[in-house]
Design a protein around this motif. Structure first.
Motif, PDB file in Angstrom:
ATOM      1  N   ALA A  16       0.828  -1.206   0.000  1.00  0.00           N
ATOM      2  CA  ALA A  16       0.000   0.000   0.000  1.00  0.00           C
ATOM      3  C   ALA A  16       0.864   1.259   0.000  1.00  0.00           C
ATOM      4  CB  ALA A  16      -0.934  -0.005   1.204  1.00  0.00           C
ATOM      5  N   ILE A  17       2.037   1.187   0.598  1.00  0.00           N
ATOM      6  CA  ILE A  17       2.950   2.329   0.688  1.00  0.00           C
ATOM      7  C   ILE A  17       3.796   2.449  -0.579  1.00  0.00           C
ATOM      8  CG2 ILE A  17       4.988   3.210   1.924  1.00  0.00           C
ATOM      9  CD1 ILE A  17       3.758   1.798   4.436  1.00  0.00           C
ATOM     10  N   TYR A  18       4.152   1.308  -1.165  1.00  0.00           N
ATOM     11  CA  TYR A  18       5.062   1.308  -2.314  1.00  0.00           C
ATOM     12  C   TYR A  18       4.450   2.104  -3.471  1.00  0.00           C
ATOM     13  CZ  TYR A  18       8.791  -0.025  -5.342  1.00  0.00           C
ATOM     14  OH  TYR A  18       9.877   0.045  -6.169  1.00  0.00           O
ATOM     15  N   ILE A  45       9.092  -1.409   5.168  1.00  0.00           N
ATOM     16  CA  ILE A  45       8.108  -0.323   5.150  1.00  0.00           C
ATOM     17  C   ILE A  45       8.817   1.033   5.146  1.00  0.00           C
ATOM     18  CG2 ILE A  45       6.367   0.839   6.585  1.00  0.00           C
ATOM     19  CD1 ILE A  45       5.344  -2.026   7.266  1.00  0.00           C
ATOM     20  N   ASN A  46       9.819   1.191   5.987  1.00  0.00           N
ATOM     21  CA  ASN A  46      10.562   2.455   6.018  1.00  0.00           C
ATOM     22  C   ASN A  46      11.245   2.723   4.681  1.00  0.00           C
ATOM     23  OD1 ASN A  46       9.786   3.035   8.636  1.00  0.00           O
ATOM     24  ND2 ASN A  46      11.616   2.162   9.548  1.00  0.00           N
ATOM     25  N   GLY A  47      11.806   1.684   4.084  1.00  0.00           N
ATOM     26  CA  GLY A  47      12.438   1.827   2.779  1.00  0.00           C
ATOM     27  C   GLY A  47      11.433   2.212   1.712  1.00  0.00           C
ATOM     28  N   ARG A  50      10.526   5.873   2.140  1.00  0.00           N
ATOM     29  CA  ARG A  50      11.605   6.729   1.637  1.00  0.00           C
ATOM     30  C   ARG A  50      11.588   6.761   0.105  1.00  0.00           C
ATOM     31  NH1 ARG A  50      15.956   3.779   2.424  1.00  0.00           N
ATOM     32  NH2 ARG A  50      16.106   3.396   0.205  1.00  0.00           N
ATOM     33  N   TYR A  51      11.443   5.591  -0.503  1.00  0.00           N
ATOM     34  CA  TYR A  51      11.451   5.505  -1.959  1.00  0.00           C
ATOM     35  C   TYR A  51      10.240   6.229  -2.554  1.00  0.00           C
ATOM     36  CZ  TYR A  51      12.089   3.538  -6.617  1.00  0.00           C
ATOM     37  OH  TYR A  51      12.291   3.381  -7.960  1.00  0.00           O
ATOM     38  N   ALA A  52       9.075   6.088  -1.935  1.00  0.00           N
ATOM     39  CA  ALA A  52       7.877   6.784  -2.407  1.00  0.00           C
ATOM     40  C   ALA A  52       8.097   8.296  -2.356  1.00  0.00           C
ATOM     41  CB  ALA A  52       6.665   6.382  -1.575  1.00  0.00           C
ATOM     42  N   GLN A  53       8.748   8.762  -1.297  1.00  0.00           N
ATOM     43  CA  GLN A  53       9.031  10.191  -1.166  1.00  0.00           C
ATOM     44  C   GLN A  53      10.018  10.647  -2.250  1.00  0.00           C
ATOM     45  OE1 GLN A  53       7.391  12.225   0.899  1.00  0.00           O
ATOM     46  NE2 GLN A  53       8.450  13.930  -0.030  1.00  0.00           N
ATOM     47  N   GLU A  54      11.039   9.833  -2.509  1.00  0.00           N
ATOM     48  CA  GLU A  54      12.025  10.168  -3.548  1.00  0.00           C
ATOM     49  C   GLU A  54      11.369  10.256  -4.922  1.00  0.00           C
ATOM     50  OE1 GLU A  54      15.107   7.224  -3.647  1.00  0.00           O
ATOM     51  OE2 GLU A  54      15.540   7.467  -1.520  1.00  0.00           O
ATOM     52  N   THR A  63      10.156   4.527 -11.992  1.00  0.00           N
ATOM     53  CA  THR A  63      10.015   3.946 -10.657  1.00  0.00           C
ATOM     54  C   THR A  63      10.163   2.435 -10.769  1.00  0.00           C
ATOM     55  OG1 THR A  63       8.545   5.730  -9.964  1.00  0.00           O
ATOM     56  CG2 THR A  63       8.465   3.703  -8.670  1.00  0.00           C
ATOM     57  N   ALA A  64      10.991   1.864  -9.938  1.00  0.00           N
ATOM     58  CA  ALA A  64      11.243   0.420  -9.985  1.00  0.00           C
ATOM     59  C   ALA A  64       9.974  -0.365  -9.664  1.00  0.00           C
ATOM     60  CB  ALA A  64      12.332   0.046  -8.994  1.00  0.00           C
TER      61      ALA A  64
END
Length: 90
Positions: A16-18, A45-47, A50-54, A63-64
């Motif tokens: 859901a976050i990715y 989840i933290n990664g 961070r990736y979603a923010q980037e 986006t990978a």
């Protein structure tokens, strides 16, 4: 069975976050493998956060895919690392 259920719930939270939702089946397999190899749900989840923010505001085609991100252990990336070289001095 309880571990599999918890891993499935953790995956759903992570997914859901990715920032990109493609190849869910491959992502499930890669997520499960990452967890078996020692990655914690919190690290993943933290990664993903961070990736979603980037990736926010960036072209989504770069986006990978989730499985790729997991296979490459991208939650361990250090995006703020600039290296030891002073590129301005070169």
């Amino acid at each position: 069975a309880a571990l599999a259920k918890q891993t499935a719930e953790d995956f759903n939270t992570w997914y859901a976050i990715y920032p990109k939702h493609v190849g869910r089946g491959a992502a499930v397999n890669s997520y499960t493998k990452a967890r078996k190899n020692g990655a914690t749900a919190e690290e993943l989840i933290n990664g993903a956060r961070r990736y979603a923010q980037e990736r926010k505001g960036e072209d989504p085609k770069f986006t990978a895919a989730p499985a790729t991100w997991l296979i490459q252990e991208r939650w361990t990336d250090d995006p703020d690392h600039t290296g030891e070289l002073d590129v301005d001095a070169i």
